[in-house]
Write an enzyme that holds these catalytic residues in place. Structure first.
Site, PDB file in Angstrom:
ATOM      1  N   LYS A 160      -0.910  -0.046  -3.929  1.00  0.00           N
ATOM      2  CA  LYS A 160      -2.180  -0.744  -4.116  1.00  0.00           C
ATOM      3  C   LYS A 160      -3.311   0.064  -3.481  1.00  0.00           C
ATOM      4  O   LYS A 160      -3.101   0.767  -2.493  1.00  0.00           O
ATOM      5  CB  LYS A 160      -2.087  -2.111  -3.437  1.00  0.00           C
ATOM      6  CG  LYS A 160      -3.114  -3.115  -3.919  1.00  0.00           C
ATOM      7  CD  LYS A 160      -2.693  -3.740  -5.211  1.00  0.00           C
ATOM      8  CE  LYS A 160      -3.569  -4.909  -5.584  1.00  0.00           C
ATOM      9  NZ  LYS A 160      -3.257  -5.409  -6.923  1.00  0.00           N
ATOM     10  N   ARG A 187       0.823  -1.213   0.000  1.00  0.00           N
ATOM     11  CA  ARG A 187       0.000   0.000   0.000  1.00  0.00           C
ATOM     12  C   ARG A 187       0.860   1.268   0.000  1.00  0.00           C
ATOM     13  O   ARG A 187       0.326   2.376  -0.108  1.00  0.00           O
ATOM     14  CB  ARG A 187      -0.912   0.005   1.224  1.00  0.00           C
ATOM     15  CG  ARG A 187      -1.901  -1.137   1.264  1.00  0.00           C
ATOM     16  CD  ARG A 187      -2.784  -1.043   2.490  1.00  0.00           C
ATOM     17  NE  ARG A 187      -3.637   0.129   2.438  1.00  0.00           N
ATOM     18  CZ  ARG A 187      -4.891   0.136   2.007  1.00  0.00           C
ATOM     19  NH1 ARG A 187      -5.442  -0.977   1.582  1.00  0.00           N
ATOM     20  NH2 ARG A 187      -5.597   1.234   2.000  1.00  0.00           N
ATOM     21  N   GLY A 246      -4.709   9.339   3.562  1.00  0.00           N
ATOM     22  CA  GLY A 246      -5.675  10.264   2.998  1.00  0.00           C
ATOM     23  C   GLY A 246      -5.056  11.626   2.754  1.00  0.00           C
ATOM     24  O   GLY A 246      -3.833  11.795   2.795  1.00  0.00           O
TER      25      GLY A 246
END
Length: 625
Positions: free
Chosen positions: A620, A27, A102
């Protein structure tokens, strides 16, 4: 993007968090860090680079002890990869630590206000601003500032501070927060970025992905947007920023810890390529009705009458899923004669596109958390359209918010470059097209023929995989090329796009996918003896046309590779190299033809010394815009 894990319990937190970060590294791998609560303070380690070379070695030299902590592996948004920009970030007091996935859109305005109040920042991230903001509100909660506290008597002080801070925030976040004053508490919150609670025995976990914690617990709670969770070692509470109560449901992770391991394969990508005979089989299992020559799904939540009333379909997706959607367009239009539009989700969410009343929206996503696709889903539902999802991750946000959907059951996909998800998505789209066709005009004999060929796909995929060494030999021959073209027509055009994307993603070779006939409208100017072209040319209805396009490339001295149907001896004399795939029905060729393209990209990338599982600049599950 970015991986988050938190732990509170009786065991040492650092080894658990570090192992979780390793499982989450797909990630993001620009930097990584851990912060542990210990002796009334916070002790942290963080380092730029991949975990093995950075944080892992740092922790070997300077271990951390403590029973609660948070960790993060980063994909950079605000601020370049560096030690200073690595998470966790501390507040002004140094007693609150935050990790974040985020984007805080109004961080500049918040930072300006905090600087005027005397705050000093050491990074260029938006996350450090959030840490300082939570710290500011925590001080107000401790001081009993009633204007800020709200329902402080009912909530843990750190939870209340997080809630008050998040009410000032515009943007997306999945966060984990700890405070030195509470060595047995971790707070998490989400809006637009995934976050789950792992429920253990005398221990609890926070994570952005189940893969991080499946080795410790199979019981999870998928948090919803605006949920705020407070974790203790023996319990957890979930509150919601927008309501008095939060919905809490404990679910079971479907896959085992072994599914997240490479096994004997050198890379996850190769393992996942070789899993495709089984994952396609899983996508078919229980969804074929041979008596009625049709497909059946348990989770569409639409009656046959409602499906029959659909007169237009919009498919929204991103990246590899968008390529699968293009195949789906051909399938649905051919089998069901329903007009289909395929939209980039990132564009669809902002367009004020006129959509007719009886339009069905399909969203396709491997992770179920893709930010643009989720936004497209929400906008479509806001306009009153039924939305179905095709998704791999059970319990993901998109799976939960869609009106109905179909799971891929492909298992966790760890390699950043998606492989098995594509073939599973196309398999599911084929079944969906079959269903939509059979309730309209598709004949029983045609449906039965398609089912027979679908059931043969796993065996035929195995046959292609047996050519792995031959594909590797071809890959080595072309591994030093700096430009590639991938060309196909009709069903094979999306396959060409996907083949080009795979090569770009993991080898950094410039590659373009085109409809083969479009080359002479400009791109053929790029053809020379150093630019290979891969033609996806099975023996289908446009074989002769594609062969003519191939001849046009050869006439410009361009090297040619063909993905062709077994038994096609004619093509061998036309190209420099050929990879054969078994014969199948024309609509099913994409599922077979993409496999050698995945292997070709993989072996070229390995030959060039690239890290195929962690390609530069990628991660990802794209949960930010």
């Amino acid at each position: 993007m970015c991986g988050i894990i938190g732990y509170v319990g009786k065991r040492q937190a650092s080894p658990i968090i570090l192992e979780g970060l390793r499982r989450l590294e797909y990630r993001g791998y620009d930097s990584a860090g851990i912060a542990v609560l210990r002796d009334g303070g916070i002790e942290s380690r963080k380092k730029k680079g991949k975990i093995a070379d950075g944080l892992g070695k740092l922790l070997e030299a300077r271990p951390l002890e403590g029973n609660a902590g948070i960790g993060h592996t980063r994909w950079a948004t605000h601020g370049p990869p560096s030690d200073a920009n690595a998470h966790p970030h501390l507040d002004q007091s140094g007693r609150i630590a935050v990790v974040h996935n985020g984007v805080i859109e109004n961080y500049e305005r918040l930072k300006e206000r905090l600087i005027k109040a005397g705050h000093k920042f050491v990074s260029s991230t938006d996350t450090e601003v959030l840490a300082h903001l939570i710290g500011e509100h925590y001080e107000k909660v401790r001081a009993g500032d009633d204007a800020t506290v709200g329902q402080a008597g009912e909530l843990h002080p750190l939870t209340q501070a997080v809630i008050n801070a998040l009410r000032e925030v515009i943007g997306a976040y999945g966060i984990a927060v700890e405070c030195a004053d509470f060595p047995e508490v971790i707070v998490g919150a989400r809006r637009g970025s995934p976050l789950i609670i792992g429920v253990g025995e005398d221990e609890n976990f926070l994570a952005s992905d189940a893969a991080a914690i499946v080795a410790h617990t199979r019981q999870v709670v998928y948090l919803n947007d605006y949920d705020v969770a407070t974790l203790h070692e023996d319990r957890f509470e979930v509150d919601n920023l927008g309501s008095d109560t939060a919905k809490v449901q404990i679910s079971l992770i479907e896959f085992s810890p072994e599914a997240t391991e490479r096994g004997d394969f050198p890379h996850f990508m190769l393992k996942e390529i070789f899993e495709q005979p089984r994952t396609v089989e899983n996508a078919l299992r229980g969804r074929i009705d041979p008596d009625e020559a049709t497909a059946k799904f348990g989770g569409l939540n639409m009656t046959l009458a409602e499906l029959r009333a659909v007169d237009h379909i919009v498919i929204a997706a991103c990246g590899t899923s968008w390529h699968a959607a293009l195949v789906g367009e051909y399938l649905i239009e051919e089998f069901a004669h329903i007009p289909v539009e395929v939209e980039y989700a990132s564009e669809f969410r902002y367009r004020n596109a006129p959509i007719e009343k009886h339009t069905l929206v399909l969203v396709i996503t491997q992770s179920g958390e893709t930010a643009d696709t989720l936004a497209g889903l929400r906008e479509s539902r806001r306009r009153g359209h039924k939305v179905l999802s095709i998704c791999n991750v059970v319990g993901s946000t998109i799976a939960r918010e869609a009106d109905g959907g179909i799971y891929l059951h492909a298992g966790p996909e760890i390699g950043v470059a998606s492989t098995k998800a594509f073939t599973s998505q196309v398999t599911v789209l084929t079944l969906f097209a079959l269903l939509m066709g059979r309730i309209r005009m598709l004949s029983s004999s045609r449906g039965a023929q398609l089912i027979r060929e679908l059931e043969e796909l796993p065996r035929k995929l195995e046959k292609i995989l047996a050519q792995n060494k031959a594909v590797k030999k071809i890959a080595l021959k072309y591994s030093q090329a700096e430009n590639f073209f991938f060309l196909g027509r009709q069903y094979n055009f999306p396959v060409a796009l996907e083949g080009a994307l795979k090569l770009k993603e993991i080898s950094y070779i410039h590659a373009e996918g085109y409809p083969a006939a479009e080359m002479k409208h400009g791109p053929i100017a790029m053809i020379d003896e150093r630019t290979p072209s891969v033609f996806v040319i099975p023996h289908d209805s446009l074989y002769e046309k594609t062969l003519s396009n191939l001849e046009e490339t050869k006439a410009r001295k361009g090297p040619t590779i063909a993905i062709a149907t077994e038994g096609d001896t004619r093509i061998r004399g036309k190209v420099d190299d050929v990879i054969y795939i078994p014969a199948t029905l024309e609509p099913l060729n994409p599922i077979l033809a993409v496999l050698p393209l995945q292997l070709l990209a993989y072996h070229i990338a390995v030959a060039r010394g690239c890290d195929v599982d962690k390609p530069r600049n990628l991660a990802k599950s794209v949960t930010v815009e």
